[in-house]
Design a protein around this motif. Structure first.
Motif, PDB file in Angstrom:
ATOM      1  N   ALA A  98      -4.004   3.585  -0.439  1.00  0.00           N
ATOM      2  CA  ALA A  98      -4.250   3.026  -1.739  1.00  0.00           C
ATOM      3  C   ALA A  98      -3.631   1.832  -1.881  1.00  0.00           C
ATOM      4  O   ALA A  98      -2.207   1.827  -1.541  1.00  0.00           O
ATOM      5  CB  ALA A  98      -4.108   4.206  -2.825  1.00  0.00           C
ATOM      6  N   GLU A  99      -3.871   0.781  -2.888  1.00  0.00           N
ATOM      7  CA  GLU A  99      -3.273  -0.310  -3.079  1.00  0.00           C
ATOM      8  C   GLU A  99      -2.011   0.205  -4.012  1.00  0.00           C
ATOM      9  O   GLU A  99      -2.288   0.714  -5.128  1.00  0.00           O
ATOM     10  CB  GLU A  99      -3.944  -1.460  -3.589  1.00  0.00           C
ATOM     11  N   ARG A 100      -0.963  -0.561  -3.786  1.00  0.00           N
ATOM     12  CA  ARG A 100       0.252  -0.247  -4.521  1.00  0.00           C
ATOM     13  C   ARG A 100       0.262  -1.055  -5.910  1.00  0.00           C
ATOM     14  O   ARG A 100       0.264  -2.505  -5.553  1.00  0.00           O
ATOM     15  CB  ARG A 100       1.413  -0.173  -3.884  1.00  0.00           C
ATOM     16  N   THR A 101       0.341  -0.647  -7.249  1.00  0.00           N
ATOM     17  CA  THR A 101       0.091  -1.765  -8.070  1.00  0.00           C
ATOM     18  C   THR A 101       1.511  -1.930  -8.956  1.00  0.00           C
ATOM     19  O   THR A 101       1.753  -2.520  -9.944  1.00  0.00           O
ATOM     20  CB  THR A 101      -0.770  -1.091  -9.184  1.00  0.00           C
ATOM     21  N   ASP A 102       2.593  -1.047  -8.678  1.00  0.00           N
ATOM     22  CA  ASP A 102       3.720  -0.959  -9.275  1.00  0.00           C
ATOM     23  C   ASP A 102       4.525  -2.237  -8.773  1.00  0.00           C
ATOM     24  O   ASP A 102       4.107  -2.800  -7.752  1.00  0.00           O
ATOM     25  CB  ASP A 102       4.744   0.264  -9.218  1.00  0.00           C
ATOM     26  N   ALA A 156       0.857  -1.396   0.109  1.00  0.00           N
ATOM     27  CA  ALA A 156       0.041   0.049   0.083  1.00  0.00           C
ATOM     28  C   ALA A 156       0.909   1.223  -0.141  1.00  0.00           C
ATOM     29  O   ALA A 156       2.231   1.159   0.122  1.00  0.00           O
ATOM     30  CB  ALA A 156      -1.061   0.105   1.275  1.00  0.00           C
ATOM     31  N   VAL A 157       0.211   2.377  -0.294  1.00  0.00           N
ATOM     32  CA  VAL A 157       0.805   3.739  -0.222  1.00  0.00           C
ATOM     33  C   VAL A 157      -0.216   4.717  -0.015  1.00  0.00           C
ATOM     34  O   VAL A 157      -1.457   4.576  -0.315  1.00  0.00           O
ATOM     35  CB  VAL A 157       1.655   3.890  -1.763  1.00  0.00           C
ATOM     36  N   LEU A 158       0.445   5.797   0.655  1.00  0.00           N
ATOM     37  CA  LEU A 158      -0.692   6.912   0.679  1.00  0.00           C
ATOM     38  C   LEU A 158      -0.695   8.016  -0.543  1.00  0.00           C
ATOM     39  O   LEU A 158       0.510   8.419  -0.994  1.00  0.00           O
ATOM     40  CB  LEU A 158      -0.089   7.628   1.843  1.00  0.00           C
ATOM     41  N   ASP A 159      -1.646   8.107  -1.174  1.00  0.00           N
ATOM     42  CA  ASP A 159      -1.833   9.007  -2.251  1.00  0.00           C
ATOM     43  C   ASP A 159      -1.483  10.381  -1.847  1.00  0.00           C
ATOM     44  O   ASP A 159      -1.417  10.794  -0.794  1.00  0.00           O
ATOM     45  CB  ASP A 159      -3.046   8.864  -2.891  1.00  0.00           C
ATOM     46  N   PRO A 160      -1.448  11.448  -2.773  1.00  0.00           N
ATOM     47  CA  PRO A 160      -1.013  12.732  -2.597  1.00  0.00           C
ATOM     48  C   PRO A 160      -2.138  13.269  -1.537  1.00  0.00           C
ATOM     49  O   PRO A 160      -1.905  14.239  -0.868  1.00  0.00           O
ATOM     50  CB  PRO A 160      -1.381  13.420  -3.966  1.00  0.00           C
ATOM     51  N   ALA A 161      -3.368  12.765  -1.516  1.00  0.00           N
ATOM     52  CA  ALA A 161      -4.427  13.448  -0.715  1.00  0.00           C
ATOM     53  C   ALA A 161      -4.162  12.863   0.633  1.00  0.00           C
ATOM     54  O   ALA A 161      -5.101  13.110   1.791  1.00  0.00           O
ATOM     55  CB  ALA A 161      -5.688  13.172  -1.104  1.00  0.00           C
ATOM     56  N   GLY A 162      -3.398  11.879   0.800  1.00  0.00           N
ATOM     57  CA  GLY A 162      -3.179  11.083   2.213  1.00  0.00           C
ATOM     58  C   GLY A 162      -3.842  10.271   2.537  1.00  0.00           C
ATOM     59  O   GLY A 162      -4.059   9.540   3.751  1.00  0.00           O
TER      60      GLY A 162
END
Length: 680
Positions: free
Chosen positions: A358-362, A349-355
């Motif tokens: 989100a699931e990480r797809t790379d 997972a990762v935090l998107d620019p809005a905090g």
């Protein structure tokens, strides 16, 4: 161990369900149906050429030898036909053998692979009930017996049966009266086979029993030779071995006597049959005009007819032993696999620019992980407010400052709320929720028993918040390791609830649950390979640089550099070329490269010296940083800085608290720490 002709010594164990085992075993060959048909056709050609070649002697003797004719061209043509028949038979025999070897190797290869795959799916409780040597014998003795039977014994059995039937048919067609003599001798031969074979199998069983007894004594004496010498029991050891060795010799002598007697008795009976047949056949030739060629081929067939019976008797034992071995392999493969009804998975997972989470797809590997929970998995994500004492109350709608919680039925069937401590992603249009993996573990009223009716853990209540260190102390057998084994679901609890980040661990897929956990055990197991390979075992996609960094964080880099080949130094024999402390440091490095949020340290320093312990403790301190850690230790000095120390005895928690609180309480921990009581 094999008897004369390749038969298994010690008798044989018949399969319990022969038809089912044969059908199932043949499925490993049935994938190559055309090859099997080819093998059978080659078998028919080989047997037919053997019988036909012998029968071709009849016209040669009658037309060219006994008649006194000089048709050399016809004789040459007949001999060429005879040569051609035998050449075709030899080619068919070679083709059949080559094809059957390939089929058997492929079939047993697939059988071994299926068995190994099944072992990976079995629960640990299965291995607790079955000795490792017993399981190893499925891959070695049983699989080898199956392979030998498929390559040789099965084909030889079918070939011998066809040969026997063919011989009987031709002999009956050649001269039914002479066949009466053969029938009498065959009946006597079969009777002796039954009697001598039965005695041989009984004595071979005794031989195997005494051999196992003697080998066990040898192993025990070699392993305990230091004790034998220390107590000067050499004479008693020699006398005991001599007794067992003599028992083995006596059993082996009797077994081999009856086994080796079968062939001479059979051969002599066939010789008697041959002599009687020749005498009566000669009279029939004189009195009834029985042709000389027919007499010659009949005598040749009467000499051969005992061989198929010998082969059938010998190979039948091999086939039955192989079927019993295959049945034992199938019993393992039919064992119910480890149950796993979990649907919640672990995703990067990762935090998107809005905090937002989100699931990480790379393809990269980030430092954040999240639980991916399908909305139809039986859990509900609800807003909640935290009240006094940490109690949660469900809200109708999210409100500023509210928390999120999981709602699902508890052990009593009533809905209960379980707090979520990390980031949450809840989007109405998505079919899954994401919740951050933080490593909060909680035991609530957990009962557990390995054997029904014999409880090991009773009403265990323990919780660990993210980043906390929880230590378990207590006597050997108190249930400390069992508690940690329940976190990763190596065993299933009898009652109660274990949650991981608020989720019932039974709802998490086992593979993902265990991927989030790391362990450093007291008995470190190293695999054959290099130092680098053993560190990378913690995470197979780790780079060399990540493995070296993990070794540095575990305080193992310095000793690895001093090894002859550094990180490329071979490891074999479970790390026999390394000290206990070095093996533990590698185990810590292996756990460090996995980078799990929850770590289990099971008496990792109990069998090493104090100086090495300091090195390992520094490595473990780095490993435990920012992680939830469960520590099991006999040395209380290693748990003083734990957030909570749990004293457990006889499966129940006696007291818990931090170091200062427990000393002030002056209970069992105080007695242990001050030396008034020692751990057993």
């Amino acid at each position: 161990m094999h008897g004369p002709g390749g038969g298994p010594r010690g008798g044989y164990q018949k399969p319990k369900d022969m038809k089912k085992t044969i059908r199932r075993l043949l499925t490993y060959l049935a994938r190559h149906k055309l090859a099997l048909v080819g093998v059978f056709l080659c078998l028919l050609v080989s047997v037919g050429s053997n019988l036909g070649g012998s029968y071709l002697l009849r016209p040669i003797i009658n037309n060219f030898i006994y008649s006194g004719g000089r048709d050399f061209a016809g004789l040459a043509l007949s001999l060429l036909q005879l040569l051609g028949i035998y050449a075709v038979g030899a080619a068919a025999s070679y083709a059949q053998s080559a094809a059957m070897v390939r089929l058997a190797q492929r079939g047993v290869n697939k059988l071994r692979r299926d068995l190994f795959d099944k072992l990976q799916a079995l629960p640990l409780s299965y291995f607790d009930r079955h000795p490792h040597g017993e399981l190893m014998s499925r891959f070695t003795n049983d699989a080898d017996n199956v392979q030998t039977a498929l390559e040789q014994s099965l084909v030889s059995l079918i070939s011998s049966a066809l040969m026997f039937v063919g011989l009987v048919v031709i002999m009956l067609a050649t001269n039914p009266l002479l066949f009466l003599i053969t029938v009498v001798v065959l009946a006597l031969t079969l009777f002796l086979f039954s009697r001598l074979g039965g005695k041989s199998r009984n004595y071979y069983r005794q031989q195997q029993a005494t051999l196992g007894d003697m080998n066990g004594n040898i192993q025990e004496m070699i392993e305990g030779l230091r004790v034998v010498k220390a107590f000067t029991h050499e004479r008693a050891a020699k006398e005991e071995f001599q007794r067992r060795n003599t028992a083995y010799r006596d059993a082996a002598t009797r077994a081999n006597f009856y086994s080796t007697a079968i062939m001479p008795v059979s051969n002599n009976l066939m010789n008697i049959s041959y002599a009687l047949t020749a005498a009566f056949g000669g009279l029939m030739s004189i009195l009834t005009g029985f042709d000389l060629g027919g007499l010659v081929i009949y005598l040749n067939y009467s000499k051969q007819i005992g061989q198929p019976l010998n082969q059938i008797s010998m190979q039948l034992t091999n086939v039955l032993s192989a079927l019993a071995g295959a049945e034992r392999m199938f019993e393992v493969m039919d064992t119910a696999p480890e149950a796993d009804e979990g649907r919640i998975t672990l995703v990067p997972a990762v935090l998107d620019p809005a905090g937002r989470l989100a699931e990480r797809t790379d393809a990269g590997r980030g430092g954040m992980w999240a639980w991916k929970t399908p909305k139809n998995a039986g859990l509900a994500l609800v807003p909640a407010a935290e009240g006094p004492g940490g109690t949660l109350t469900e809200l109708d709608a999210p409100a500023p400052g509210c928390r999120w919680a999981w709602r699902y039925p508890g052990p009593d069937g009533a809905p209960s709320l379980h707090q979520i401590r990390g980031a949450v992603r809840s989007v109405d249009t998505e079919d899954c929720w994401l919740t951050e993996l933080r490593g909060a573990v909680r035991f609530t009223d957990v009962d557990f028993s390995y054997v029904p009716g014999k409880p090991i853990l009773k009403q265990v209540n323990v919780y660990a918040n993210p980043g906390q260190k929880i230590a378990f102390v207590g006597s050997t057998g108190a249930g400390k390791t069992t508690i940690t084994n329940l976190i990763n679901r190596f065993y299933e609890i009898d009652s109660g609830l274990i949650t991981y980040d608020g989720i019932d661990v039974r709802a998490i897929r086992k593979e993902d649950l265990r991927r989030s956990l790391g362990a450093v055990l007291q008995d470190t197991h190293l695999f054959t390979g290099t130092i680098l390979d053993n560190i990378r075992y913690g995470r197979l996609d780790a780079t060399d640089e990540e493995c070296v960094a993990a070794a540095k964080s575990a305080n193992a880099h310095s000793f690895i550099r001093r090894l002859p080949q550094g990180y490329d130094t071979p490891v074999s024999g479970d790390g026999g070329n390394l000290s206990q402390g070095q093996r533990q440091l590698l185990a810590i490095a292996r756990a460090a490269v996995a980078d799990p949020p929850v770590m289990i340290l099971d008496e990792a320093t109990s069998s090493i010296d104090t100086r090495t312990e300091r090195h390992i403790e520094r490595g473990m301190d780095a490993l435990m940083e920012h992680r939830t850690v469960f520590v099991i230790a006999h040395r209380l000095s290693t748990v003083r800085n734990a957030n909570c120390i749990v004293v457990i005895e006889r499966g129940a928690i006696e007291e818990k608290g931090d170091h200062a609180q427990l000393l002030e309480h002056r209970g069992r921990y105080y007695q242990l720490y001050t030396g008034q009581f020692t751990l057993s």
